[in-house]
Structure formats: C-alpha cells, structure tokens
Design an enzyme around this catalytic site. Structure first.
Site, mmCIF file in Angstrom:
data_model
loop_
_atom_site.group_PDB
_atom_site.id
_atom_site.type_symbol
_atom_site.label_atom_id
_atom_site.label_comp_id
_atom_site.label_asym_id
_atom_site.label_seq_id
_atom_site.Cartn_x
_atom_site.Cartn_y
_atom_site.Cartn_z
ATOM 1 N N LYS A 193 0.745 -1.223 0.002
ATOM 2 C CA LYS A 193 -0.114 -0.037 0.076
ATOM 3 C C LYS A 193 0.827 1.362 -0.095
ATOM 4 O O LYS A 193 0.602 2.259 -0.553
ATOM 5 C CB LYS A 193 -0.872 0.011 1.089
ATOM 6 N N GLU A 199 9.620 -5.960 4.562
ATOM 7 C CA GLU A 199 9.717 -7.240 4.091
ATOM 8 C C GLU A 199 9.328 -7.208 2.806
ATOM 9 O O GLU A 199 10.158 -8.006 1.843
ATOM 10 C CB GLU A 199 8.780 -7.939 4.849
ATOM 11 N N GLY A 252 -5.567 -2.998 4.092
ATOM 12 C CA GLY A 252 -4.738 -4.074 3.604
ATOM 13 C C GLY A 252 -5.471 -5.513 3.512
ATOM 14 O O GLY A 252 -5.519 -6.130 2.803
ATOM 15 N N ARG A 253 -6.025 -5.704 4.860
ATOM 16 C CA ARG A 253 -6.819 -7.252 5.023
ATOM 17 C C ARG A 253 -8.229 -7.213 4.124
ATOM 18 O O ARG A 253 -8.674 -8.297 4.269
ATOM 19 C CB ARG A 253 -7.071 -7.456 6.439
ATOM 20 N N GLU A 338 -6.765 -9.125 13.767
ATOM 21 C CA GLU A 338 -6.225 -7.942 13.337
ATOM 22 C C GLU A 338 -7.375 -6.730 13.616
ATOM 23 O O GLU A 338 -7.117 -5.529 14.065
ATOM 24 C CB GLU A 338 -5.597 -7.553 12.095
ATOM 25 N N HIS A 369 -8.106 -36.058 13.184
ATOM 26 C CA HIS A 369 -7.038 -36.987 14.151
ATOM 27 C C HIS A 369 -5.758 -36.345 14.747
ATOM 28 O O HIS A 369 -4.897 -36.754 15.076
ATOM 29 C CB HIS A 369 -6.524 -37.872 12.939
ATOM 30 N N LYS A 479 7.368 -3.777 15.010
ATOM 31 C CA LYS A 479 8.012 -3.320 13.920
ATOM 32 C C LYS A 479 8.965 -2.114 14.212
ATOM 33 O O LYS A 479 10.162 -1.810 13.640
ATOM 34 C CB LYS A 479 6.907 -2.973 12.680
#
Length: 506
Positions: A193, A199, A252-253, A338, A369, A479
């Site tokens: 964005k 990263e 973003g999400r 978030e 399982h 961060k």
C-alpha cells in the site's frame, strides 16, 4: 444503553442444544438459510446453518436490541456511504466499492482501476510482455494472504499463469519460489500500500537481483506495482504504465478486491475475477439491505458474541472440509484478530469485556485425527464453523467426497449429541456448538460471497462491541523496535540483548 442490554443477556437461561430443538419444531427453518447467487434456476448458492448454536428467540430479541443500542444500522450506512468509519485514522473503509457497492464516486474510481487492471492482465495473457509463464507476487499480511487463498481455492486446475505468493522475509520462502520459476518467463508483482513495507521491498529487491543474475536484460521491465502510493513505485523504478493503483481508503486485509487481486486475475483470467467480485457484491447487497436475524453476517455475529461474552469462549475453530479452502483459517485469523483484537471502544474508553476470540482451525479430515479430541472431550468450550462444498473439486471416485462430507456432518452431530458412558474416559458430554456453511460448489462467485460474508461478520461483531475494526496499531510497536535494532544504538532488556549478541546482530 448497551450495558443494560448486556446485563439482560447475561440473566437469560441457557438451554442445551437438544432442548432448543425439542422446544421448537421450526428451529431449522429459523436458523438455516440458503443464500442465492442469482435468480437463474441453475444459479449456485450457499447454505448458512446456525441451528446448532445456542441462539434462541430470547437471545435473538436482545441481540437485535443490542444492535439498535449500538447503532448498527447507522454504522452500516456510514460504511457503505464512504463516510469516516476508521475514526482513529480519519478514513473511510471502502472495500465494498471495489465490488461496485458503495459511494458513487468511489465505485466509479474502483471501476476505472479495474478497467486498467483488466487491460494489463489481458495484454499479458495475449503475450504483449513476451512469454509469461510465472508470476512471483511479493507482499505481506492482507497483500499476500488474500491472493494466496483465492489462487489456492480457484486456480488449482489450469491456471493461466503459475503464481507464487511470497510474504515471509525468510529467504527460504523466496528461494522455494525461485526453484519453481524460469527467470526468462517470470514477472514480479509488488504489493504494498505504501511501497515502503520492509519485508516486501527487501523481497522485491532480491527478485530483481535473481532476474539480473539470470541474464534478464531489463528486470524492472518485468515488474507490476500494486499500491496506493504510485509516486513511490515510480521512484523505486516501476514504469508508470505498469502501476495498478488502489484507494487509500482500502485497508490491507480488505484489499483482495482491488489491484491487490492482480495475481488472482493473472491465474484465473479476467472473466473469473469479475465473477468473484460479483459474488462478493451479492453478499454486500444482502448485508446492506437486510435487518435483524435474517442478515446472515449479523446472525453469525450474534452467535459470536454469545460465546465470547456470555459463555467465556476464548477461541473459535474454523475447519474447511475442502482442500481448496485449506488457507481459509489463516486468512480469517488476520481478518478477525487484526480487526477486532482491541481493548478500547470507538470513543477511547476501555472495552468492558472480551473482544475477538482467537481464531484457529485446519482442514478436515486431517484435523479429526489431531485437535478434535479437545473439541469433543476437553474442558474448553469451542464454537466451531464447518465449511464444505457439495460438488467436489476433483475427478476421483465419488467415495472420496462422500466420505469427506459424511465426516464433516458427523462431527457437527457428534459435538451436539455427545454420548454417555459408564466409563468416564469414553464419555462425550455433547452440547457443543457448531455452525455449517455449505457451498453448492467452490466457484468464483460463491467464494467471493464467502469471503465477503466473513468481512461483514467481522464488522458486525465490531459494531456490537463498539470498537473500530479498521485500524491495527497493535502491529506497529514490534516493527518500530525491529527498526531500532537495525539502526543500532538502542539498549534493550537483558534477555533481548543476550539474544542479539548470540545471533551476531547489533
């Protein structure tokens, strides 16, 4: 006023699931609803079954009162009108406009951006940028989770371009993508964005280096930028004609529907991506135009609030009985935790109860399982969502899918019914809740509606808790400290200092 409603909710009786079904012969009709994706008789749909939760008429009546007390209708209207709903950052949240539902000007801008993206996607598919067989998409958080989920769900067979989504700064992730790609036929998509995410930008630089080292003459000519900061992308070296912008008001999400969906369109082709948007828009219109219990995301939020606030459940399990939806629990972890993992209300006052539960899950039948032992006999009460599709995504013998769905439905029945035994170790208490979302098929439209349902469910929960689901300041502190470590000169606690010294950092 909401506090008074909560006190009334807490005072209600809590009948068992078996009692609820015994008392109300119409319970299934009330709490299980088919959502239609189109009016055509062949149109697909989704069944949302919340009948095996502990919601009853008394709780629903008060939860509808809670929605009124927290101005659900007003906050929903503000969301779709493009008003400021992210009050801490002074922003609108206009992800629905990307699907064509929202403020007129924002819908028009989204359509313009989609037209630009469609043109680039179709040009690449026609060979305008040479032979493109692979796309490495670098992003993080919503810029990676959404595309990875959609591609895994919808493009397992016959993808038009082989897409590799890389989010982790760990070089092993990028090297794994390199091993599957031919640099001569590989493009790079950078999803950020701000176009400053460390990263993502570090990974992008490494992809450029890999292309250059493998004799690609113009590595930057292979780049498409997906960003709300076009000037930053140009400064980095991306040609202006290959920048796909999206609005600053798209979080973003919630950005899968914007140009962040470029890798999905590259894998599927534009017609399927457009169908994906249309499916989400159908859910948008339902959420915008439907009130009370009939509103599917709001109904789910009523149950969510029942279990977190009234039954003290700290987690919610999500189990996809479809390999194509294996990444859905991961996606929902970010979307829900978030968004709603907050400790203050919209007005800045402390939240006086739990907010988002911890979302976790897995894939059936593998999870049966592993973690289902706790669900059936553990001391934790965990509400569970089961998600499945009637039509399989493979051509193997019908027994595969029959056994898969039989197990899915059996788990919900077993959690509810339990089984008494004179041997305590073999006794199942039952009365454990679950909801089931059953798609006719995993198509672009139904998948779009499924994701949009969860977005609106998250928003509805936030309104009932009176919090802001659109900021995420909690991710920033770590961060900031990481940047301090990179820059050096800052002293930390003895434990951190020892770790830095052992790793040779600083």
């Amino acid at each position: 006023m909401s506090d008074a409603v909560w006190e009334q909710l807490k005072s209600l009786d809590k009948p068992t699931l078996a009692e609820l079904f015994d008392r109300d012969s119409a319970r299934l009709d009330t709490f299980a609803t088919r959502f239609e994706l189109g009016s055509d008789e062949n149109a697909s749909g989704i069944r949302f079954d919340w009948s095996k939760t502990h919601l009853d008429a008394a709780h629903v009546e008060l939860f509808e009162a809670l929605a009124k007390a927290t101005d659900f209708a007003g906050r929903r209207a503000a969301l779709f009108a493009g008003e400021i709903v992210n009050v801490t950052e002074g922003r609108a949240a206009e992800h629905t406009a990307q699907r064509g539902v929202g403020k007129e000007e924002s819908v028009a801008l989204a359509a313009e951006n989609h037209h630009r993206m469609a043109a680039i996607v179709e040009a690449i598919h026609r060979g305008a940028m040479g032979d493109v067989k692979h796309l490495i998409h670098v992003g993080i958080g919503g810029s990676a989770l959404g595309p990875a989920l959609a591609i895994d769900a919808l493009a397992r067979d016959g993808a038009m371009v082989d897409v590799h989504v890389v989010s982790n700064i760990d070089g092993n992730a990028l090297e794994a993508a390199f091993a599957k790609c031919d640099p001569a036929t590989t493009m790079l998509a950078i999803a950020s964005k701000t176009f400053t995410t460390i990263e993502t930008m570090t990974n992008a630089e490494s992809v450029i280096g890999w292309l250059r080292e493998n004799a690609v003459a113009d590595p930057y000519g292979r780049v498409v930028a997906l960003t709300a900061a076009p000037a930053k992308a140009i400064e980095w070296g991306v040609d202006e004609t290959r920048i796909l912008p999206f609005s600053e008001s798209v979080g973003g999400r919630y950005s899968l529907w914007s140009s962040i969906g470029f890798p999905v369109a590259m894998a599927l082709g534009w017609p399927d991506f457009a169908e994906f948007l249309d499916g989400a828009a159908a859910m948008d219109e339902h959420f915008r135009d439907t009130d009370g219990l009939a509103n599917l995301p709001l109904r789910a939020a009523f149950a969510d609030q029942y279990y977190t606030r009234l039954r003290g459940c700290q987690t919610r399990g999500v189990f996809a009985y479809d390999e194509r939806l294996a990444l859905l629990p991961d996606y929902l972890q970010q979307l829900e935790m978030e968004s709603n993992g907050k400790s203050v209300k919209v007005d800045g006052s402390p939240v006086d109860g739990p907010t988002a539960p911890i979302t976790w899950g897995g894939v059936g039948t593998d999870a049966q399982h592993a973690v289902f032992q706790l669900l059936h006999q553990g001391t934790n009460l965990v509400p569970v969502d089961f998600i499945a599709a009637i039509v399989p995504g493979h051509d193997l013998a019908a027994a595969h899918h029959r056994i898969l769905l039989s197990n899915c439905f059996a788990q919900g029945a077993a959690l509810m019914a339990g089984k008494k035994s004179e041997d305590p170790a073999r006794s199942y208490p039952g009365d454990r809740p679950s909801a089931t979302i059953l798609l006719d098929e995993v198509s672009p439209a139904s998948f779009g509606a499924l994701v949009a349902f969860h977005e609106h469910r998250t928003f509805a929960n936030a309104v009932l808790m009176e919090i802001n689901p659109f900021d995420q300041f909690g991710v920033e502190l770590g961060k900031e400290i990481a940047k301090q470590i990179e820059q050096g000169g800052t002293r930390f606690d003895p434990s951190t200092e020892a770790l830095l010294e052992l790793a040779g950092i600083g």
